[in-house]
Each structure stands twice: as structure tokens, then as C-alpha cells.
Design a protein around this motif. Sequence first.
Motif, mmCIF file in Angstrom:
data_model
loop_
_atom_site.group_PDB
_atom_site.id
_atom_site.type_symbol
_atom_site.label_atom_id
_atom_site.label_comp_id
_atom_site.label_asym_id
_atom_site.label_seq_id
_atom_site.Cartn_x
_atom_site.Cartn_y
_atom_site.Cartn_z
ATOM 1 N N ALA A 18 0.973 -1.223 -0.031
ATOM 2 C CA ALA A 18 0.087 0.033 0.143
ATOM 3 C C ALA A 18 0.618 1.061 0.003
ATOM 4 O O ALA A 18 0.642 2.120 -0.777
ATOM 5 C CB ALA A 18 -1.195 -0.002 0.960
ATOM 6 N N MET A 19 2.007 1.273 0.875
ATOM 7 C CA MET A 19 2.749 2.558 0.778
ATOM 8 C C MET A 19 3.484 2.580 -0.356
ATOM 9 O O MET A 19 3.664 3.893 -0.989
ATOM 10 C CB MET A 19 3.902 2.059 2.015
ATOM 11 N N SER A 20 3.739 1.619 -1.106
ATOM 12 C CA SER A 20 4.748 1.681 -2.621
ATOM 13 C C SER A 20 3.600 2.399 -3.722
ATOM 14 O O SER A 20 3.955 3.091 -4.385
ATOM 15 C CB SER A 20 5.117 0.432 -3.158
ATOM 16 N N ALA A 21 2.145 2.106 -3.561
ATOM 17 C CA ALA A 21 1.439 2.483 -4.346
ATOM 18 C C ALA A 21 1.227 4.200 -4.033
ATOM 19 O O ALA A 21 0.993 5.045 -4.946
ATOM 20 C CB ALA A 21 0.103 2.049 -4.002
ATOM 21 N N VAL A 22 1.361 4.449 -2.805
ATOM 22 C CA VAL A 22 1.029 6.016 -2.390
ATOM 23 C C VAL A 22 2.160 6.528 -2.844
ATOM 24 O O VAL A 22 2.293 7.834 -3.241
ATOM 25 C CB VAL A 22 1.065 5.995 -0.957
ATOM 26 N N ARG A 23 3.241 6.173 -2.786
ATOM 27 C CA ARG A 23 4.570 6.785 -3.033
ATOM 28 C C ARG A 23 4.461 7.049 -4.825
ATOM 29 O O ARG A 23 4.738 8.169 -5.092
ATOM 30 C CB ARG A 23 6.006 6.008 -2.875
ATOM 31 N N ALA A 24 4.030 6.204 -5.552
ATOM 32 C CA ALA A 24 3.959 6.207 -6.993
ATOM 33 C C ALA A 24 2.945 7.345 -7.171
ATOM 34 O O ALA A 24 3.329 8.093 -8.212
ATOM 35 C CB ALA A 24 3.443 5.069 -7.521
ATOM 36 N N ALA A 25 1.906 7.496 -6.502
ATOM 37 C CA ALA A 25 0.951 8.552 -6.740
ATOM 38 C C ALA A 25 1.294 9.929 -6.599
ATOM 39 O O ALA A 25 0.978 10.780 -7.097
ATOM 40 C CB ALA A 25 -0.383 8.148 -5.997
ATOM 41 N N ARG A 26 2.112 9.817 -5.364
ATOM 42 C CA ARG A 26 2.489 11.223 -4.883
ATOM 43 C C ARG A 26 3.768 11.710 -5.882
ATOM 44 O O ARG A 26 3.569 13.063 -6.170
ATOM 45 C CB ARG A 26 3.322 11.059 -3.617
ATOM 46 N N ASN A 27 4.712 11.142 -6.309
ATOM 47 C CA ASN A 27 5.699 11.809 -7.119
ATOM 48 C C ASN A 27 5.724 11.044 -8.422
ATOM 49 O O ASN A 27 6.876 11.401 -9.123
ATOM 50 C CB ASN A 27 6.869 11.770 -6.396
ATOM 51 N N GLY A 28 4.942 10.110 -8.832
ATOM 52 C CA GLY A 28 5.092 9.315 -10.137
ATOM 53 C C GLY A 28 6.213 8.574 -10.249
ATOM 54 O O GLY A 28 6.572 8.011 -11.197
ATOM 55 N N ALA A 29 6.763 8.227 -9.153
ATOM 56 C CA ALA A 29 7.893 7.210 -8.911
ATOM 57 C C ALA A 29 7.207 5.629 -9.091
ATOM 58 O O ALA A 29 6.509 5.661 -8.296
ATOM 59 C CB ALA A 29 8.698 7.415 -7.703
ATOM 60 N N ALA A 30 7.895 4.949 -10.014
ATOM 61 C CA ALA A 30 7.509 3.701 -10.233
ATOM 62 C C ALA A 30 8.761 2.737 -10.474
ATOM 63 O O ALA A 30 9.682 3.356 -11.320
ATOM 64 C CB ALA A 30 6.374 3.464 -11.098
ATOM 65 N N TRP A 31 8.840 1.667 -9.957
ATOM 66 C CA TRP A 31 10.113 0.984 -10.387
ATOM 67 C C TRP A 31 10.223 0.653 -11.646
ATOM 68 O O TRP A 31 11.270 0.275 -12.266
ATOM 69 C CB TRP A 31 10.532 -0.137 -9.720
ATOM 70 N N MET A 32 9.078 0.555 -12.623
ATOM 71 C CA MET A 32 9.048 0.161 -13.912
ATOM 72 C C MET A 32 7.670 0.370 -14.552
ATOM 73 O O MET A 32 6.696 0.497 -14.038
ATOM 74 C CB MET A 32 8.968 -1.324 -13.970
ATOM 75 N N ARG A 33 8.066 1.136 -15.786
ATOM 76 C CA ARG A 33 6.825 1.185 -16.816
ATOM 77 C C ARG A 33 6.682 0.143 -17.702
ATOM 78 O O ARG A 33 7.491 -0.234 -18.230
ATOM 79 C CB ARG A 33 7.103 2.617 -17.477
ATOM 80 N N PHE A 34 5.257 -0.331 -18.065
ATOM 81 C CA PHE A 34 5.413 -1.379 -18.729
ATOM 82 C C PHE A 34 4.495 -1.045 -19.835
ATOM 83 O O PHE A 34 3.499 -0.479 -19.952
ATOM 84 C CB PHE A 34 4.498 -2.622 -18.037
#
Length: 262
Positions: free
Chosen positions: A246-262
Motif C-alpha cells: 500500500a505504501m508503494s502505491a502511495v509513493r507512486a501516486a505522490r511523485n510519479g515514481a515507479a520502479w518500472m513502466r510496462f
Amino acid sequence: MSAIGIIGQGAIARYIAQALAEDGTPITAVLARPGREEVARIAIGAEVVANATVMATCADVVIDCAGHAGLTAHGATLLGAGCEVVTLSLGALADPVLVAQMKDAARVGGGTLRLASGAIGALDALSAAAVGGLEHVRYIGIKPPHGWAGSPAEEALDLATLTAPATHFTGTARAAALAYPKNANVAAAVALAGIGFDATEVQLIADPGATQNTHRIEARGAFGSFDFTISGNALPDNPKSSALAAMSAVRAARNGAAWMRF
């Protein structure tokens, strides 16, 4: 910040909605299964929409917290409408038909699928190691017996009477992701970062002595070797759901960070 929508109203979705609301970025719309609209409205505190087409008019970024079924049902439509989709349902990408559909939709509509790291770390190191070549990658997932409730583990083991750790699955990441849609998204993340669904080995274990969900990656290749382990707490409302996911999804939403774009 972009308008953010969410698919689902479970424990992970509720955590994300609360965290973003505290940031001053409340969820603008929630997409729920028929019959669950009022539950979703109360749980998420947002307008309920009927389908992905309507969602795309309300949100630029959509967080998928509804499992494999949610991404399968709505992913292509959202990508075709130009949305950024952040997903935790990485195991769904073991289905090559779904992957082809979403890639085609994204190509036409300009949407982007971003993969949240979920309950695991070290994916950056694993994906870097894959550049030089990997000889071996194995993921080991260990949870308390109740964390495997509702999965094929119940057919392989008597979870209620276990007195020692017991393996209930050994096979490829593809087989694990397809058989355990609510439990094996981490296996899929490891596969996508490393040597793929069919070459990644997976072992799933129920341990009556475990109090946390433990995820381990073993990797060996041209870079050398590593053995990474993380023990995480489940969300209080759902023993199958990792708090870190859940925390990783919040981080991705907050700053656009994601470990991979598919």
C-alpha cells in the motif's frame, strides 16, 4: 497534482485513500463492483463511477487495488483513454493475452502502465543485474498460515493444524502468479525485474511460527550474487495484504515514481 481515481475498496485502497487525503490530494472517484457501490463510497470517501470509461473522465491517474480481476477488466480501457494506471496487480501480467491487449490500448490511447514495487525491495538491483545476465533467480514467500487462506495452499495443506513450516507451492513465477492471484504479486515483480515469468523459480511456504510476511530473493549472475530478505507487516484489516505494498502505491501516486513502466 493530477486527479487520482482508485479501483477497489479493500484494505489497500482504504490505506491509500487516507494517506493521499492527508496530503491534501483526496481520491476523486472510485470504481467498484456492482452491488458494492455504497460500501466503496463510504470506504474511500469519493464519488462512485460505474465503469472505466467514466473513470477516465474523472481522473488522470488511476490506482488499481482490485487484484488481477480489476486490471483485467479495466486496464486496457483506461490506457486507451490516455490514463496513467498504477497497479499492484503484477501477477496479472503473467497472462500474455492481457499484456498484448494493454500494450495495444496504450499505443493507441497514449496511456502508461506503471508498476508499483509492492511488498518487495531490491528490484532496482535485480533489474540492473539482468543487464549483465542472470543465471538464477528464486523468490521465496513465507506467510503465517492464515495469510494463505482462500488460496490453493488450503488444498495442499491443513493450514489450521500446521506445527512446522510447510511448502505448498514450488514452480515458476508464471504458475504462481496465475494460481495465487491474491498472494503472488511479489513473485511477478521479481520475474519482471529479472529473467521473466518462466525462468524465475518460486517457493511458497506456510509457517505457523511466522508473525510477518517474509519475502526473499536469491539471484546469481555476471554481477555476482545477492540474497535479499524483507519481513513486512500485513495491513490490520487483511492478513493477505502487505502494508509496504500500500505504501508503494502511495509513493507512486505522490511523485510519479515507479520502479518500472510496462
